[in-house]
Design an enzyme around this catalytic site. Sequence first.
Site, PDB file in Angstrom:
ATOM      1  N   ASP A   1     -10.133  -1.689 -18.103  1.00 43.51           N
ATOM      2  CA  ASP A   1     -11.151  -2.342 -18.929  1.00 43.51           C
ATOM      3  C   ASP A   1     -11.110  -3.841 -18.645  1.00 43.51           C
ATOM      4  OD1 ASP A   1      -9.020  -3.369 -20.332  1.00 43.51           O
ATOM      5  OD2 ASP A   1      -9.394  -2.246 -22.167  1.00 43.51           O
TER       6      ASP A   1
ATOM      7  N   GLY B   1       0.783  -1.231   0.000  1.00 45.60           N
ATOM      8  CA  GLY B   1       0.000   0.000   0.000  1.00 45.60           C
ATOM      9  C   GLY B   1       0.813   1.279   0.000  1.00 45.60           C
TER      10      GLY B   1
ATOM     11  N   GLU C   1       5.664   6.197  -9.386  1.00 42.87           N
ATOM     12  CA  GLU C   1       4.250   5.858  -9.155  1.00 42.87           C
ATOM     13  C   GLU C   1       3.652   6.797  -8.111  1.00 42.87           C
ATOM     14  OE1 GLU C   1       3.254   1.722  -8.571  1.00 42.87           O
ATOM     15  OE2 GLU C   1       5.069   1.076  -9.590  1.00 42.87           O
TER      16      GLU C   1
ATOM     17  N   HIS D   1       0.265   0.695 -13.029  1.00 46.88           N
ATOM     18  CA  HIS D   1       1.010  -0.502 -13.425  1.00 46.88           C
ATOM     19  C   HIS D   1       2.498  -0.149 -13.552  1.00 46.88           C
ATOM     20  CE1 HIS D   1       1.798  -4.342 -15.248  1.00 46.88           C
ATOM     21  NE2 HIS D   1       2.488  -3.718 -16.198  1.00 46.88           N
TER      22      HIS D   1
HETATM   23  C1  GRF Z   1       2.882  -1.243  -7.622  1.00 45.68           C
HETATM   24  O1  GRF Z   1       4.086  -1.530  -8.260  1.00 45.68           O
HETATM   25  C2  GRF Z   1       1.790  -1.046  -8.624  1.00 45.68           C
HETATM   26  O2  GRF Z   1       2.249  -0.490  -9.821  1.00 45.68           O
HETATM   27  C3  GRF Z   1       1.307  -2.447  -8.858  1.00 45.68           C
HETATM   28  O3  GRF Z   1       1.368  -3.067  -7.607  1.00 45.68           O
HETATM   29  C4  GRF Z   1       2.369  -2.426  -6.808  1.00 45.68           C
HETATM   30  C5  GRF Z   1       1.710  -2.006  -5.546  1.00 45.68           C
HETATM   31  O4  GRF Z   1       2.628  -1.485  -4.629  1.00 45.68           O
HETATM   32  N1  GRF Z   1      -0.009  -2.456  -9.454  1.00 45.68           N
HETATM   33  P1  GRF Z   1       2.106  -0.810  -3.301  1.00 45.68           P
HETATM   34  O5  GRF Z   1       1.223  -1.851  -2.604  1.00 45.68           O
HETATM   35  O6  GRF Z   1       1.346   0.405  -3.655  1.00 45.68           O
HETATM   36  O7  GRF Z   1       3.341  -0.531  -2.490  1.00 45.68           O
END
Ligand code: GRF
Length: 232
Positions: free
Chosen positions: A148, A19, A181, A116
């Site tokens: 999707d 998370g 991210e 992603h």
């Molecule tokens: C991230 O790398 C995200 O891109 C993928 O899952 C991972 C989640 O990481 N979908 P976190 O739980 O937010 O640390």
Amino acid sequence: MTDPGAKKLALGVLVSGSGTNLQSILDAAGSGKIPVTIKVVLSNRPKAKGLDRARAAGVPAVAISHRKFDGREPFEDALITTLREHGVQWVALAGFMRLLTPHFLRAFQDRVVNIHPALLPSFPGTHGPRQALDYGARWSGCTVHFVDEGTDTGPIIAQAVVPVLPDDDEAALGQRILAQEHRIYPWVLKLIAEGRVHRDGRRVRVEGGDPPQLGAINPPPPDDLWPPTRRT
Ligand code: GRF
């Protein structure tokens, strides 16, 4: 700065693990940097650290284990009911490890987004950084996209790019991507909250989202070979 009187986006976040993306959204929303209220955090894994993060921020956290349901739709019905009970309008997947069917997507039509750890459409699925390394890609990154019915196939809203470095292993590249991210997911949610994200088929238009005027090369050539100026 967000207008405190403005209406906020009512968001539900679905997690399965650590998370850290959820944390970046909690922090941005909690400090008023993005006009988003996280109404509830759901996890299919009762021990997910993401649930603890939500509780620590005073956000309702609910575990709904997929194992307790006979099939995907009953599980999704439980998710949908809980999200609706909390007044959720938009859903953000943040490391949620269950595929969602059209049944769920219909309930939140065009209002489900995901992050992603790869530059889609390259390397969908569960091991984006490892696949980029194994393939020998020079660049990797992350993608925020609408969800999707496919696996990581929905229209792309935003991407961040990072170089793949010669000594990278999966963890090092994964961390470099993860840092981006945490920047782009809250940013995209702000754009959505402000009504600036518009879908046009597969293409997504972001109002006021002028793209950067740059090209990047890895490894970079010397400037005397091809100066980074425009040729006419
Ligand atoms: C991230 O790398 C995200 O891109 C993928 O899952 C991972 C989640 O990481 N979908 P976190 O739980 O937010 O640390």
